[in-house]
Design an enzyme around this catalytic site. Structure first.
Site, mmCIF file in Angstrom:
data_model
loop_
_atom_site.group_PDB
_atom_site.id
_atom_site.type_symbol
_atom_site.label_atom_id
_atom_site.label_comp_id
_atom_site.label_asym_id
_atom_site.label_seq_id
_atom_site.Cartn_x
_atom_site.Cartn_y
_atom_site.Cartn_z
ATOM 1 N N LYS A 56 80.773 57.275 -93.040
ATOM 2 C CA LYS A 56 80.758 58.150 -91.862
ATOM 3 C C LYS A 56 82.171 58.562 -91.473
ATOM 4 O O LYS A 56 82.450 59.736 -91.223
ATOM 5 C CB LYS A 56 80.071 57.421 -90.698
ATOM 6 N N GLN A 100 76.282 50.902 -83.655
ATOM 7 C CA GLN A 100 75.629 50.592 -84.933
ATOM 8 C C GLN A 100 74.589 49.481 -84.744
ATOM 9 O O GLN A 100 74.876 48.451 -84.126
ATOM 10 C CB GLN A 100 76.726 50.173 -85.936
ATOM 11 N N ASP A 123 73.150 59.827 -80.749
ATOM 12 C CA ASP A 123 72.009 59.275 -81.496
ATOM 13 C C ASP A 123 70.679 59.678 -80.858
ATOM 14 O O ASP A 123 69.622 59.486 -81.457
ATOM 15 C CB ASP A 123 72.093 57.735 -81.518
#
Ligand code: NDP
Length: 290
Positions: A56, A100, A123
């Protein structure tokens, strides 16, 4: 011929990233502004998460998104993590926050999702963003289902009146996927581990989306001829490779199109994270409406 049925998510993701890179460069240069910034929080040292974050970071840097990374040991308390997120919420230099998963047991995932300010929730897991999606007015759509929809659009799948079956009902994949498909006019069925006779449902699917993490759960007798299959599942093999929920080579002669694992939904998920960061930057930093 059979190879043409395999949807290249990596290629599409690269195109999306290239486009984003051009837009980011154009806006930031023209207006002499800082670059969009994405903050990632990792708790503990899960090796799969570390690999994901490294990829990422590399991809974000390539397209002009600044990375800010926090890495905590697994003992951090929920309160400490909430305090940190509250600080980042107020930081005008940061546009998006990614926590995460999975988090250690002492930290309630829902509480963390609720702490991230909705305007930086790239997200799409904050209850406000979940609600906006469910009424058909989304701002941030969870990256994996969003990637699935972009892929379907790229092959011109008309969802109106189609039977879409989702295997898996998690908050991060199955449920938002269902909302997106409902909003697009499909007739949607969501299955889970307690579903009786799973194949009775999947065999009726014009579009089958599977996100269980059970390797090769979906066999040839589970699919409808000429259907489109999106395989979200990722399972690690003993040899270090990865595989999906679908026995791809068993279903391939029957179906119209399928995403591979790897190289299907995974890269699309990352591309959508970048896209959501760009949306956050444009909407809340540049004050542009779209
Ligand atoms: P969860 O474990 O939260 O959810 C799995 C879902 O699958 C649950 O709803 C579960 O049902 C259902 N399920 C499990 N076994 C069966 C079965 N035999 N028949 C029907 N349903 C079943 O996982 P996530 O949603 O977070 O992720 C799912 C998979 O997708 C994982 O492999 C994950 O690694 C992968 N993933 C991939 C991404 C990508 O970018 N490609 C992104 C996110 C996830 P129940 O609710 O009853 O337990």
């Amino acid at each position: 011929m059979e190879n043409q049925k395999i949807l290249n998510g990596s290629l599409l993701a690269r195109k999306i990233m290239k486009n984003l890179a051009v837009n980011i460069d154009f806006y930031t240069r023209k207006n002499k502004l800082r670059k969009p910034a994405l903050c990632t929080i990792l708790v503990g040292n899960n090796s799969a998460s570390e690999i994901y974050i490294n990829i990422k970071n590399k991809q974000a840097t390539n397209i002009g998104i600044t990375n800010i990374n926090f890495n905590f040991n697994k003992e951090i308390s929920e309160k400490e993590l909430i305090n940190l997120i509250s600080k980042i919420n107020r930081d005008p230099q940061i546009d998006g926050i990614l926590v995460q998963l999975p988090l250690p047991r002492q930290i309630k995932t829902e509480k963390i999702f609720e702490t991230i300010i909705p305007s930086k929730d790239v997200d799409g897991f904050h209850p406000n963003n979940v609600g906006l999606l469910s009424i058909g007015k989304p701002i941030f759509v969870p990256c994996t289902p969003k990637g699935c929809m972009v892929l379907l659009k790229s092959i011109n799948v008309n969802l109106i009146g189609k039977n879409a079956v989702i295997v898996g009902r998690s908050n991060i994949v199955g449920k938002p996927m269902a909302q997106l498909l409902i909003n697009s006019g499909a007739t949607v069925t969501i299955c889970n581990s307690k579903t009786k006779n799973l194949k009775d449902f999947t065999r009726n699917a014009d579009i089958l989306i599977t996100a269980t993490g059970i390797p090769h759960l979906i066999q040839a007798d589970f699919v409808k001829p000429n259907s489109v299959i999106l395989d979200v599942g990722i399972s690690r093999l003993a040899n270090g490779g990865i595989t999906g929920d679908v026995d791809t080579y068993a279903v391939l002669p029957l179906i119209k199109a399928i995403t591979p694992v790897p190289g299907g939904i995974g890269p699309m998920t990352l591309a959508m994270l970048m896209k959501n960061t760009w949306i956050a930057y444009k909407k809340y930093y540049l004050n542009l409406s779209s």
